[in-house]
Write a protein that holds these residues in place. Structure first.
Motif, PDB file in Angstrom:
ATOM      1  N   UNK A  54       0.511  -1.224  -0.099  1.00 12.54           N
ATOM      2  CA  UNK A  54       0.118   0.113  -0.060  1.00 12.54           C
ATOM      3  C   UNK A  54       0.717   1.645  -0.351  1.00 12.54           C
ATOM      4  N   UNK A  55       1.351   1.391  -1.009  1.00 14.67           N
ATOM      5  CA  UNK A  55       2.517   3.081  -0.624  1.00 14.67           C
ATOM      6  C   UNK A  55       1.604   3.956  -1.240  1.00 14.67           C
ATOM      7  N   UNK A  56       1.858   4.957  -0.696  1.00 11.30           N
ATOM      8  CA  UNK A  56       1.556   6.759  -0.851  1.00 11.30           C
ATOM      9  C   UNK A  56       1.176   7.031  -2.411  1.00 11.30           C
ATOM     10  N   UNK A  57       2.691   6.286  -2.800  1.00 12.45           N
ATOM     11  CA  UNK A  57       2.581   7.401  -4.271  1.00 12.45           C
ATOM     12  C   UNK A  57       3.315   6.343  -5.087  1.00 12.45           C
ATOM     13  N   UNK A  58       2.892   5.666  -6.155  1.00 15.30           N
ATOM     14  CA  UNK A  58       3.969   4.907  -7.510  1.00 15.30           C
ATOM     15  C   UNK A  58       4.172   6.193  -8.140  1.00 15.30           C
ATOM     16  N   UNK A  59       5.739   6.362  -8.452  1.00 12.96           N
ATOM     17  CA  UNK A  59       5.805   7.049  -9.640  1.00 12.96           C
ATOM     18  C   UNK A  59       6.662   6.783 -10.463  1.00 12.96           C
ATOM     19  N   UNK A  60       5.982   6.614 -11.939  1.00 14.18           N
ATOM     20  CA  UNK A  60       6.245   5.547 -12.781  1.00 14.18           C
ATOM     21  C   UNK A  60       7.346   6.901 -13.782  1.00 14.18           C
ATOM     22  N   UNK A  61       8.630   6.661 -13.976  1.00 10.51           N
ATOM     23  CA  UNK A  61       9.921   6.825 -15.386  1.00 10.51           C
ATOM     24  C   UNK A  61       9.834   6.284 -16.629  1.00 10.51           C
ATOM     25  N   UNK A  62       9.955   6.590 -17.050  1.00  8.07           N
ATOM     26  CA  UNK A  62      10.749   5.920 -18.562  1.00  8.07           C
ATOM     27  C   UNK A  62      12.584   6.094 -18.333  1.00  8.07           C
ATOM     28  N   UNK A  63      12.363   4.688 -19.251  1.00  8.74           N
ATOM     29  CA  UNK A  63      14.262   4.658 -19.264  1.00  8.74           C
ATOM     30  C   UNK A  63      14.592   5.768 -19.992  1.00  8.74           C
ATOM     31  N   UNK A  64      15.831   5.675 -19.311  1.00 11.58           N
ATOM     32  CA  UNK A  64      16.351   7.359 -20.945  1.00 11.58           C
ATOM     33  C   UNK A  64      17.202   6.406 -20.950  1.00 11.58           C
ATOM     34  N   UNK A  65      18.368   6.512 -21.956  1.00  9.25           N
ATOM     35  CA  UNK A  65      20.215   5.856 -21.966  1.00  9.25           C
ATOM     36  C   UNK A  65      20.743   7.159 -21.782  1.00  9.25           C
ATOM     37  N   UNK A  66      21.466   7.310 -20.939  1.00 12.51           N
ATOM     38  CA  UNK A  66      22.163   8.086 -20.189  1.00 12.51           C
ATOM     39  C   UNK A  66      23.596   7.514 -20.680  1.00 12.51           C
ATOM     40  N   UNK A  67      24.338   8.771 -21.121  1.00 15.45           N
ATOM     41  CA  UNK A  67      25.564   8.769 -22.458  1.00 15.45           C
ATOM     42  C   UNK A  67      27.091   7.148 -21.247  1.00 15.45           C
ATOM     43  N   UNK A  68      27.308   7.800 -20.056  1.00 14.80           N
ATOM     44  CA  UNK A  68      28.373   7.298 -19.588  1.00 14.80           C
ATOM     45  C   UNK A  68      27.425   5.472 -18.926  1.00 14.80           C
ATOM     46  N   UNK A  69      26.282   5.373 -18.963  1.00 17.63           N
ATOM     47  CA  UNK A  69      25.665   4.765 -18.781  1.00 17.63           C
ATOM     48  C   UNK A  69      26.043   3.524 -19.193  1.00 17.63           C
ATOM     49  N   UNK A  70      26.025   1.988 -18.177  1.00 16.11           N
ATOM     50  CA  UNK A  70      27.220   0.900 -18.433  1.00 16.11           C
ATOM     51  C   UNK A  70      25.784   0.159 -20.065  1.00 16.11           C
ATOM     52  N   UNK A  71      24.977   0.742 -19.404  1.00 16.06           N
ATOM     53  CA  UNK A  71      23.543  -0.165 -20.360  1.00 16.06           C
ATOM     54  C   UNK A  71      24.124   0.051 -21.769  1.00 16.06           C
ATOM     55  N   UNK A  72      24.477   1.264 -22.499  1.00 14.41           N
ATOM     56  CA  UNK A  72      25.140   2.201 -24.146  1.00 14.41           C
ATOM     57  C   UNK A  72      25.321   0.685 -24.247  1.00 14.41           C
ATOM     58  N   UNK A  73      26.086  -0.093 -23.475  1.00 11.68           N
ATOM     59  CA  UNK A  73      27.075  -1.017 -24.645  1.00 11.68           C
ATOM     60  C   UNK A  73      26.482  -1.902 -24.810  1.00 11.68           C
ATOM     61  N   UNK A  74      25.110  -2.256 -23.462  1.00 11.28           N
ATOM     62  CA  UNK A  74      24.639  -3.438 -24.137  1.00 11.28           C
ATOM     63  C   UNK A  74      23.266  -2.912 -25.487  1.00 11.28           C
ATOM     64  N   UNK A  75      23.134  -2.377 -25.265  1.00 11.07           N
ATOM     65  CA  UNK A  75      21.932  -1.398 -26.573  1.00 11.07           C
ATOM     66  C   UNK A  75      22.179  -1.584 -27.961  1.00 11.07           C
ATOM     67  N   UNK A  76      24.742  -1.105 -27.678  1.00  9.10           N
ATOM     68  CA  UNK A  76      24.758  -0.992 -29.088  1.00  9.10           C
ATOM     69  C   UNK A  76      25.538  -2.458 -29.614  1.00  9.10           C
ATOM     70  N   UNK A  77      25.126  -3.505 -28.773  1.00  9.11           N
ATOM     71  CA  UNK A  77      25.373  -4.642 -29.235  1.00  9.11           C
ATOM     72  C   UNK A  77      24.142  -5.522 -29.440  1.00  9.11           C
ATOM     73  N   UNK A  78      22.945  -5.045 -29.061  1.00  5.85           N
ATOM     74  CA  UNK A  78      21.548  -5.141 -29.988  1.00  5.85           C
ATOM     75  C   UNK A  78      21.121  -6.191 -29.003  1.00  5.85           C
ATOM     76  N   UNK A  79      21.847  -5.742 -27.665  1.00  9.75           N
ATOM     77  CA  UNK A  79      21.701  -7.144 -26.274  1.00  9.75           C
ATOM     78  C   UNK A  79      20.221  -6.711 -25.713  1.00  9.75           C
ATOM     79  N   UNK A  80      19.692  -6.039 -26.268  1.00  7.37           N
ATOM     80  CA  UNK A  80      19.179  -4.832 -25.072  1.00  7.37           C
ATOM     81  C   UNK A  80      18.666  -3.336 -25.959  1.00  7.37           C
ATOM     82  N   UNK A  81      17.151  -3.627 -26.510  1.00  7.33           N
ATOM     83  CA  UNK A  81      16.658  -3.428 -27.288  1.00  7.33           C
ATOM     84  C   UNK A  81      15.353  -2.042 -26.584  1.00  7.33           C
TER      85      UNK A  81
END
Length: 307
Positions: free
Chosen positions: A203-230
């Motif tokens: 029973x949270x007071x608030x559910x805050x919903x955000x959308x994934x964005x690609x920060x240029x220095x995030x490690x996810x960038x490499x996964x995106x480039x390699x098509x390991x994450x679409x």
């Protein structure tokens, strides 16, 4: 004056969305974990505790600043990625300092990770609550273990479950952050349904919903480039949000999807306004079928089309 107070936090200074009108008190810099693939919110800052002496110095400055503005400070937020990771006795000393300079404060909030909460006994949490700690913001992100593991979140669904259970047992108010698109295309459906099922147990007071964005220095960038994450496109994230809301069964929680990263601005109370939120998404999806809406998406998200 305030630039000096918050100088370590870089160009972007993040506080919980629910605490936009609270006074931010610098406590820690960075995140004690700082290993999530998707995150670069700390902008390269290594985690550190500012120390009681430095916190005292900055509180004096903040006291003078707000005294000159004739504003009674009643809510403060402890700044940093997860200041609740500090030892309970240190947190108590920090709270004493805050109350010395701002005696009318009735709520002290901050970001927290599940393992920050689990490292504290129920008695410790109750002591903090008695001193005014509440409205904590917990980055749950997903109710699916595969998603959490992929992004190296450092906690599991079970950890998050135990942490929220402990907060509710102590009657400490909290909000949860959920991230659309965190499962990518591969796990989008599981991410939405499992996250809804997880949240529906609490029973949270608030559910805050955000959308994934690609920060240029995030490690996810490499996964995106390699098509390991679409990544999801805005239309896909909107469909994921629809699936999330359809599967939420809550008692009395605010659904806050007003973050600027989201494809559609949504806010309402669940379960009372569930149909209204779903209807708004439905109308947006119908409008998407016309060429103008598609052109707007290409213009706004053109960088996504080059992956």
């Amino acid at each position: 004056m305030l630039n000096e107070i918050y100088k370590e936090y870089g160009e972007y200074f993040y506080v919980p969305m629910t605490q936009g009108y609270s006074i931010a008190i610098p406590i820690t810099v960075g995140c004690s974990w700082n290993k999530c693939l998707y995150c670069d919110l700390n902008q390269g800052n290594k985690y550190r505790f500012l120390g009681l002496e430095e916190i005292d110095r900055r509180l004096k400055i903040l006291k003078d600043y707000y005294s000159n503005r004739h504003r009674t400070v009643k809510k403060v937020v402890m700044a940093g990625g997860n200041p609740l990771c500090l030892d309970t006795n240190i947190l108590i000393e920090i709270i004493k300092l805050i109350r010395y300079y701002f005696p009318h404060v009735d709520n002290i909030s901050g970001f927290a990770r599940a393992n920050d909460i689990l490292r504290k006994s129920k008695d410790e949490l109750l002591r903090l609550k008695a001193l005014g700690v509440g409205e904590l913001s917990i980055g749950i992100e997903s109710g699916n273990n595969e998603v959490l593991a992929f992004h190296n979140k450092g906690v599991t669904r079970e950890d998050n479950y135990l942490a929220l259970t402990r907060l509710e047992q102590c009657n400490i108010s909290y909000s949860t952050y959920i991230m659309l698109g965190l499962g990518g295309r591969k796990l989008s459906k599981k991410h939405a349904i499992d996250t809804a099922k997880f949240l529906s147990e609490f029973n949270p007071d608030v559910i805050i919903v955000v959308t994934l964005v690609l920060f240029k220095n995030a490690k996810l960038v490499e996964k995106v480039r390699k098509k390991e994450f679409i990544r999801l496109r805005p239309l896909e994230s909107l469909k994921e949000e629809k699936l999330l809301i359809e599967n939420l069964n809550l008692k009395n929680t605010i659904f806050n999807g007003t973050h600027k990263t989201n494809a559609l601005i949504l806010k309402g109370r669940l379960p009372q306004q569930k149909d209204i939120l779903l209807d708004k998404i439905h109308r947006e999806l119908e409008e998407y079928n016309n060429d103008d809406m598609k052109d707007k998406e290409v213009l706004k998200w053109k960088r996504w089309s080059v992956e």
